[in-house]
Design a protein around this motif. Structure first.
Motif, PDB file in Angstrom:
ATOM      1  N   PRO A  59       0.839  -1.207   0.000  1.00 16.48           N
ATOM      2  CA  PRO A  59       0.000   0.000   0.000  1.00 16.48           C
ATOM      3  C   PRO A  59       0.871   1.253   0.000  1.00 16.48           C
ATOM      4  O   PRO A  59       2.009   1.225   0.473  1.00 16.48           O
ATOM      5  CB  PRO A  59      -0.781  -0.123   1.313  1.00 16.48           C
ATOM      6  CG  PRO A  59       0.010  -1.049   2.166  1.00 16.48           C
ATOM      7  CD  PRO A  59       0.742  -1.980   1.248  1.00 16.48           C
ATOM      8  N   ASN A  90      -1.311   5.938   4.205  1.00 10.26           N
ATOM      9  CA  ASN A  90      -1.861   5.659   5.538  1.00 10.26           C
ATOM     10  C   ASN A  90      -1.045   4.590   6.288  1.00 10.26           C
ATOM     11  O   ASN A  90      -0.154   3.948   5.724  1.00 10.26           O
ATOM     12  CB  ASN A  90      -3.329   5.239   5.456  1.00 10.26           C
ATOM     13  CG  ASN A  90      -4.177   6.374   4.905  1.00 10.26           C
ATOM     14  OD1 ASN A  90      -3.957   7.524   5.235  1.00 10.26           O
ATOM     15  ND2 ASN A  90      -5.122   6.032   4.047  1.00 10.26           N
ATOM     16  N   PHE A 114      -2.655   2.068   8.230  1.00 12.57           N
ATOM     17  CA  PHE A 114      -3.384   0.792   8.222  1.00 12.57           C
ATOM     18  C   PHE A 114      -4.674   0.985   7.438  1.00 12.57           C
ATOM     19  O   PHE A 114      -5.070   2.124   7.134  1.00 12.57           O
ATOM     20  CB  PHE A 114      -3.689   0.310   9.658  1.00 12.57           C
ATOM     21  CG  PHE A 114      -4.386   1.321  10.516  1.00 12.57           C
ATOM     22  CD1 PHE A 114      -5.765   1.413  10.513  1.00 12.57           C
ATOM     23  CD2 PHE A 114      -3.649   2.186  11.311  1.00 12.57           C
ATOM     24  CE1 PHE A 114      -6.412   2.354  11.293  1.00 12.57           C
ATOM     25  CE2 PHE A 114      -4.292   3.136  12.093  1.00 12.57           C
ATOM     26  CZ  PHE A 114      -5.673   3.211  12.088  1.00 12.57           C
ATOM     27  N   ASP A 115      -5.318  -0.133   7.108  1.00 11.95           N
ATOM     28  CA  ASP A 115      -6.557  -0.090   6.336  1.00 11.95           C
ATOM     29  C   ASP A 115      -7.745   0.022   7.299  1.00 11.95           C
ATOM     30  O   ASP A 115      -8.042  -0.920   8.038  1.00 11.95           O
ATOM     31  CB  ASP A 115      -6.666  -1.365   5.491  1.00 11.95           C
ATOM     32  CG  ASP A 115      -7.795  -1.271   4.474  1.00 11.95           C
ATOM     33  OD1 ASP A 115      -8.681  -0.407   4.655  1.00 11.95           O
ATOM     34  OD2 ASP A 115      -7.790  -2.049   3.503  1.00 11.95           O
ATOM     35  N   THR A 171     -10.797   0.017   6.693  1.00 15.17           N
ATOM     36  CA  THR A 171     -11.987  -0.760   6.308  1.00 15.17           C
ATOM     37  C   THR A 171     -11.918  -2.209   6.787  1.00 15.17           C
ATOM     38  O   THR A 171     -12.894  -2.941   6.684  1.00 15.17           O
ATOM     39  CB  THR A 171     -12.158  -0.750   4.780  1.00 15.17           C
ATOM     40  OG1 THR A 171     -11.029  -1.399   4.189  1.00 15.17           O
ATOM     41  CG2 THR A 171     -12.268   0.662   4.249  1.00 15.17           C
ATOM     42  N   LYS A 172     -10.732  -2.632   7.312  1.00 17.41           N
ATOM     43  CA  LYS A 172     -10.558  -4.026   7.732  1.00 17.41           C
ATOM     44  C   LYS A 172     -10.678  -4.147   9.251  1.00 17.41           C
ATOM     45  O   LYS A 172     -10.180  -3.307   9.983  1.00 17.41           O
ATOM     46  CB  LYS A 172      -9.193  -4.552   7.296  1.00 17.41           C
ATOM     47  CG  LYS A 172      -9.041  -4.727   5.793  1.00 17.41           C
ATOM     48  CD  LYS A 172      -7.678  -5.304   5.485  1.00 17.41           C
ATOM     49  CE  LYS A 172      -7.489  -5.513   3.983  1.00 17.41           C
ATOM     50  NZ  LYS A 172      -6.132  -6.010   3.671  1.00 17.41           N
ATOM     51  N   THR A 228      -9.375  -6.844  11.503  1.00 10.64           N
ATOM     52  CA  THR A 228      -8.584  -8.080  11.438  1.00 10.64           C
ATOM     53  C   THR A 228      -8.135  -8.577  12.808  1.00 10.64           C
ATOM     54  O   THR A 228      -7.411  -9.565  12.878  1.00 10.64           O
ATOM     55  CB  THR A 228      -7.341  -7.833  10.573  1.00 10.64           C
ATOM     56  OG1 THR A 228      -6.663  -6.680  11.076  1.00 10.64           O
ATOM     57  CG2 THR A 228      -7.721  -7.599   9.122  1.00 10.64           C
ATOM     58  N   TYR A 257      -3.939  -6.547  12.786  1.00  8.27           N
ATOM     59  CA  TYR A 257      -3.605  -5.116  12.781  1.00  8.27           C
ATOM     60  C   TYR A 257      -2.081  -4.919  12.722  1.00  8.27           C
ATOM     61  O   TYR A 257      -1.590  -4.075  11.963  1.00  8.27           O
ATOM     62  CB  TYR A 257      -4.181  -4.461  14.042  1.00  8.27           C
ATOM     63  CG  TYR A 257      -3.733  -3.045  14.258  1.00  8.27           C
ATOM     64  CD1 TYR A 257      -4.280  -1.997  13.525  1.00  8.27           C
ATOM     65  CD2 TYR A 257      -2.757  -2.751  15.208  1.00  8.27           C
ATOM     66  CE1 TYR A 257      -3.856  -0.687  13.722  1.00  8.27           C
ATOM     67  CE2 TYR A 257      -2.341  -1.451  15.413  1.00  8.27           C
ATOM     68  CZ  TYR A 257      -2.885  -0.423  14.666  1.00  8.27           C
ATOM     69  OH  TYR A 257      -2.456   0.865  14.874  1.00  8.27           O
ATOM     70  N   ASP A 303      -0.945  -5.647   9.316  1.00  5.24           N
ATOM     71  CA  ASP A 303      -1.392  -4.592   8.398  1.00  5.24           C
ATOM     72  C   ASP A 303      -0.487  -3.358   8.510  1.00  5.24           C
ATOM     73  O   ASP A 303      -0.092  -2.767   7.495  1.00  5.24           O
ATOM     74  CB  ASP A 303      -2.844  -4.221   8.745  1.00  5.24           C
ATOM     75  CG  ASP A 303      -3.486  -3.395   7.644  1.00  5.24           C
ATOM     76  OD1 ASP A 303      -3.037  -3.493   6.480  1.00  5.24           O
ATOM     77  OD2 ASP A 303      -4.418  -2.630   7.943  1.00  5.24           O
ATOM     78  N   HIS A 358       1.986  -1.728   5.623  1.00  5.70           N
ATOM     79  CA  HIS A 358       1.973  -0.313   5.228  1.00  5.70           C
ATOM     80  C   HIS A 358       3.325   0.368   5.499  1.00  5.70           C
ATOM     81  O   HIS A 358       3.641   1.402   4.909  1.00  5.70           O
ATOM     82  CB  HIS A 358       0.884   0.452   5.990  1.00  5.70           C
ATOM     83  CG  HIS A 358      -0.500   0.221   5.456  1.00  5.70           C
ATOM     84  ND1 HIS A 358      -1.204  -0.940   5.653  1.00  5.70           N
ATOM     85  CD2 HIS A 358      -1.310   1.016   4.697  1.00  5.70           C
ATOM     86  CE1 HIS A 358      -2.395  -0.862   5.072  1.00  5.70           C
ATOM     87  NE2 HIS A 358      -2.490   0.314   4.481  1.00  5.70           N
TER      88      HIS A 358
END
Length: 325
Positions: free
Chosen positions: A167, A170, A172-173, A175-176, A178, A183, A186, A190
């Motif tokens: 990615p 940002n 972290f995502d 929308t997830k 996890t 996390y 993620d 990133h």
């Protein structure tokens, strides 16, 4: 001088240095052109003369500069960095809320640069005129010469468009959902491109520094003596040569902590990393003096602490300093 006295002396020096940094930062920021009351009034949707006077009075901007400095120092020494003009929140909360992201980015980039840079330097010193040494030198020159933002953009093009693996914005995502370990993974995913971008510049410096230091150490008499005694080459490199060659790397790492934090401002802007760099960028545009001062103060404390740590690590690695030899 015993260790307790040494630590007390270093801490006193660090406190005086932090005090000097506070004063210097305050004077430099207030010497910049522009009136923060204009920005605050603009955010409120109007700028009448009466409103401007009320704003200056509310934030203490109507007082002489030396009075503002005295109030600022008194509050700062009690842990109060003031109120943000732009975010309308305590500066300390804003800074601490973003500091974790920046420390994670800077620490990862620095560890990556030191480890890989040192290994490349050792490899290049094995055969100074060989192909590997030439490649390391070429990579070092390119990495050191390239601007950070250019390196970041090239990595974005390579790993986001050509090979969409990582990615590009940002931390972290959002929308997830996890879970905790998801996390962590993620965030690590990133973190790859921002830390690579920041680390490549410093990796090149450590590689060149280690190569030069290793070549000097390997030509020393005690290395020739060790080889003449039949000591294994891996032990000559790992135990005798690298231990002494790493000393300049430790010194430079401590001194570079300040510059790598400033480099993080560019990286965080390119990758929308939610750290102190993006907060500083937005605060400077908004002429939010308290927030900018808070970020400078926090960054200065980190740099001073890093130099303190470097000093102690240096004494730990090099016995000659502990014994005064």
């Amino acid at each position: 001088m015993n260790t307790v006295m040494l630590v007390a002396r270093r801490l006193l020096h660090a406190f005086l240095l932090i005090l000097a940094v506070l004063v210097l930062n305050f004077l430099l920021i207030h010497a910049a052109p522009g009136d923060p009351a204009d920005v605050i009034a603009g955010e409120m949707g109007g700028a009448t003369e009466e409103m401007m006077e009320d704003i200056r009075k509310t934030y203490g901007l109507d007082k002489p500069i030396y009075v503002q400095l005295g109030v600022y120092l008194g509050r700062a020494l009690q842990g109060d960095l003031g109120q943000s003009f732009f975010y309308n929140a305590p500066v300390l909360d804003l800074v601490l809320g973003r500091a974790g992201a920046t420390i994670l980015l800077v620490t990862t980039a620095l560890l990556f640069a030191i480890f890989i840079g040192t290994m490349l330097g050792v490899l290049a010193s094995h055969k100074p005129k060989g192909i590997v040494s030439g490649l390391v030198t070429l990579i070092s020159v390119i990495g050191y010469s390239a601007p950070i933002f250019w390196t970041g953009l090239m990595l974005v093009i390579l790993f986001a468009w050509v090979y969409p693996i990582f990615p590009i914005s940002n931390m972290f995502d959002i929308t997830k959902d996890t879970g905790f370990f998801g996390y962590i993974l993620d965030v690590a995913h990133h973190l790859v491109l921002p830390s690579l971008t920041l680390g490549i510049v410093y990796l090149a410096q450590y590689a060149r520094l280690t190569r030069a230091s290793m070549l000097e150490i390997l030509s020393s008499d005690y290395i020739r003596t060790a080889r003449a005694k039949g000591v294994a080459e891996t032990k000559v490199y790992g135990h005798h040569a690298l231990r002494n060659a790493i000393l300049p790397v430790v010194t430079i790492a401590g001194l570079q902590f300040g510059s790598i934090i400033s480099g993080a401002v560019l990286v965080e802007t390119v990758f929308s990393w939610p750290g102190l760099g993006t907060l500083a960028f937005d605060s400077i545009l908004a002429r939010d003096y308290p927030t900018v001062l808070g970020i400078l103060f926090f960054s200065s404390v980190l740099v001073i602490l890093a130099n303190l740590l470097t000093d102690f690590v240096y004494r730990l690695v090099d016995p000659r300093i502990r014994t005064g030899g």
